[in-house]
Design an enzyme around this catalytic site. Structure first.
Site, PDB file in Angstrom:
ATOM      1  N   CYS A 188      19.488  29.136  14.963  1.00  0.00           N
ATOM      2  CA  CYS A 188      19.107  30.336  14.206  1.00  0.00           C
ATOM      3  C   CYS A 188      17.737  30.848  14.658  1.00  0.00           C
ATOM      4  CB  CYS A 188      18.994  30.030  12.715  1.00  0.00           C
ATOM      5  SG  CYS A 188      20.532  29.701  11.859  1.00  0.00           S
ATOM      6  N   CYS A 213      25.649  32.299  12.718  1.00  0.00           N
ATOM      7  CA  CYS A 213      25.154  31.306  13.677  1.00  0.00           C
ATOM      8  C   CYS A 213      26.314  30.414  14.134  1.00  0.00           C
ATOM      9  CB  CYS A 213      24.060  30.451  13.021  1.00  0.00           C
ATOM     10  SG  CYS A 213      23.540  29.066  14.041  1.00  0.00           S
ATOM     11  N   ARG A 261       0.827  -1.213   0.000  1.00  0.00           N
ATOM     12  CA  ARG A 261       0.000   0.000   0.000  1.00  0.00           C
ATOM     13  C   ARG A 261       0.860   1.263   0.000  1.00  0.00           C
ATOM     14  NH1 ARG A 261      -2.294  -4.068  -0.673  1.00  0.00           N
ATOM     15  NH2 ARG A 261      -4.469  -4.523  -0.157  1.00  0.00           N
ATOM     16  N   CYS A 282       5.923  20.142  30.495  1.00  0.00           N
ATOM     17  CA  CYS A 282       4.812  19.255  30.807  1.00  0.00           C
ATOM     18  C   CYS A 282       4.569  19.238  32.308  1.00  0.00           C
ATOM     19  CB  CYS A 282       5.073  17.852  30.275  1.00  0.00           C
ATOM     20  SG  CYS A 282       6.622  17.168  30.826  1.00  0.00           S
ATOM     21  N   GLU A 327      18.104  21.200  26.179  1.00  0.00           N
ATOM     22  CA  GLU A 327      19.550  20.995  26.193  1.00  0.00           C
ATOM     23  C   GLU A 327      19.930  19.887  25.197  1.00  0.00           C
ATOM     24  OE1 GLU A 327      21.098  19.972  30.055  1.00  0.00           O
ATOM     25  OE2 GLU A 327      23.107  19.695  29.251  1.00  0.00           O
ATOM     26  N   LYS A 367      12.481   1.934  29.041  1.00  0.00           N
ATOM     27  CA  LYS A 367      11.663   2.168  27.844  1.00  0.00           C
ATOM     28  C   LYS A 367      12.330   1.633  26.581  1.00  0.00           C
ATOM     29  CE  LYS A 367       9.085   6.078  29.578  1.00  0.00           C
ATOM     30  NZ  LYS A 367       8.805   7.517  29.474  1.00  0.00           N
ATOM     31  N   ARG A 387      -0.451   7.700  26.847  1.00  0.00           N
ATOM     32  CA  ARG A 387      -0.077   8.255  25.539  1.00  0.00           C
ATOM     33  C   ARG A 387       1.133   7.597  24.894  1.00  0.00           C
ATOM     34  NH1 ARG A 387       1.813  10.609  29.627  1.00  0.00           N
ATOM     35  NH2 ARG A 387       3.884  11.489  29.729  1.00  0.00           N
ATOM     36  N   CYS A 397      25.497  26.738  12.583  1.00  0.00           N
ATOM     37  CA  CYS A 397      25.419  26.432  11.158  1.00  0.00           C
ATOM     38  C   CYS A 397      26.025  27.520  10.266  1.00  0.00           C
ATOM     39  CB  CYS A 397      23.969  26.148  10.735  1.00  0.00           C
ATOM     40  SG  CYS A 397      22.935  27.621  10.598  1.00  0.00           S
ATOM     41  N   CYS A 424      18.990  26.508  11.219  1.00  0.00           N
ATOM     42  CA  CYS A 424      19.017  25.452  12.233  1.00  0.00           C
ATOM     43  C   CYS A 424      18.240  25.923  13.458  1.00  0.00           C
ATOM     44  CB  CYS A 424      20.458  25.078  12.580  1.00  0.00           C
ATOM     45  SG  CYS A 424      21.264  26.249  13.682  1.00  0.00           S
TER      46      CYS A 424
HETATM   47 ZN   LIG Z   1      21.953  28.125  12.612  1.00  0.00          ZN
END
Ligand SMILES: [Zn+2]
Length: 339
Positions: free
Chosen positions: A169, A240, A7, A181, A128, A81, A66, A243, A166
């Protein structure tokens, strides 16, 4: 076996060629919580070649609402997990090569993994780690897909090194932070929706259809019936640090890494030794039994309940102290029992 993916192969943008490509790709998923479960299941059902799934935590009852890969049995056994996910994923598709890693994604491991994968899927619960993923993605030219959700809100963005801005940025320019949460809770459709965005972009990358990528930062609130898709190309910064032209990959630097962290929404502190150790859990069980309280041990971890706090010790020396958000309180409990 061809019938298995028929499919998906009938879907013209994938076809035989796309399926062939997907079957040769290796994806790294950081986190095996709600987003990690959903993405991992979809990738495995889609016939990915290899999957590495990394998680530092174990299954608890509050996850079952969930986190679609887990069962009551997993929660009862407090299975890590990564292990519970691998068990379920292997039952779904035994042809996929699956590596389960019980660990906190730290820089040396991320750098090693990044060199062997085609795509990194973000399913972590903290910024982080996302910034570390962002830096390794740029350093090793691996695309990654950011995803986060809380309450009925979700956000996702696809980062292609040398092409799109990125995550660094975008910091400060678009509302990426403020997600916790801790107090807001979460409903499962928010997870499903973010995972659908991540997985679809992932399929486009894996099948080699980069033209079809969304190129927008998408966010929504399912309960409030809100949706937005922002074009972020103009936010790419020449200077940046992650990047740009003069890169320093600041989030891979040792001084930018926390060794002790409060886990989101858990009333829990994680403590990681400076270098990995191998704990003899059986010997530790004897020591802790002498302290009073209750001890529960499986091959992967040891859980110790002292009444005021509960502590979970993993084989690699990592410790979770439950019942506090106070770093020094957690550390003193840790040092009192483990030296
Ligand atoms: Zn960047």
């Amino acid at each position: 076996m061809k019938d298995r993916y028929s499919r998906q192969m009938l879907f013209p943008p994938i076809g035989n060629g796309g399926q062939e490509k997907i079957s040769r790709k290796h994806v790294l998923i950081i986190g095996a919580g709600a987003l990690g479960s959903a993405n991992a299941e979809a990738l495995v059902r889609a016939g990915i070649g290899q999957l590495t799934i990394v998680d530092r935590d174990y299954v608890e009852w509050s996850n079952l609402q969930r986190q679609q890969l887990y069962t009551e049995q997993d929660a009862e056994k407090r299975l890590p997990k990564a292990i519970a996910a691998k068990n379920r994923l292997t039952a779904i598709n035994s042809t996929v090569k699956i590596a389960a890693v019980i660990a906190d994604a730290s820089v040396p491991e991320l750098e090693e993994w990044a060199q062997n994968v085609d795509l990194i899927m973000d399913a972590t619960d903290n910024f982080e780690t996302r910034m570390m993923i962002n830096d390794v993605s740029q350093k090793y030219h691996v695309p990654w897909i950011y995803g986060a959700c809380v309450g009925s809100y979700g956000i996702s963005y696809t980062i292609i090194p040398d092409k799109t801005p990125c995550l660094a940025c975008l910091l400060g320019s678009v509302p990426l932070g403020g997600l916790t949460c801790d107090t807001a809770g979460i409903i499962s459709p928010a997870v499903t929706m973010v995972a659908a965005y991540q997985m679809t972009e992932g399929l486009k990358i894996l099948a080699g259809d980069l033209e079809a990528l969304r190129n927008r930062l998408v966010s929504f609130d399912l309960w409030k019936n809100q949706f937005s898709a922002i074009k972020v190309d103009p936010l790419k910064k020449g200077d940046c640090p992650s990047c740009g032209k003069m890169r320093s990959y600041p989030f891979l630097a040792f001084e930018n890494q926390t060794k002790t962290a409060v886990l989101c929404g858990r009333d829990t502190v994680q403590i990681r030794p400076p270098s990995p150790v191998v704990r003899d859990l059986a010997a530790l069980e004897k020591v802790l039994l002498n302290q009073g309280g209750t001890v529960h041990r499986n091959p992967y971890l040891l859980s110790y309940d002292a009444g005021s706090h509960r502590m979970v010790i993993f084989k690699d020396g990592r410790v979770l102290v439950h019942g506090t958000k106070d770093l020094s309180e957690a550390k003193s409990f840790y040092h009192k029992l483990l030296g």
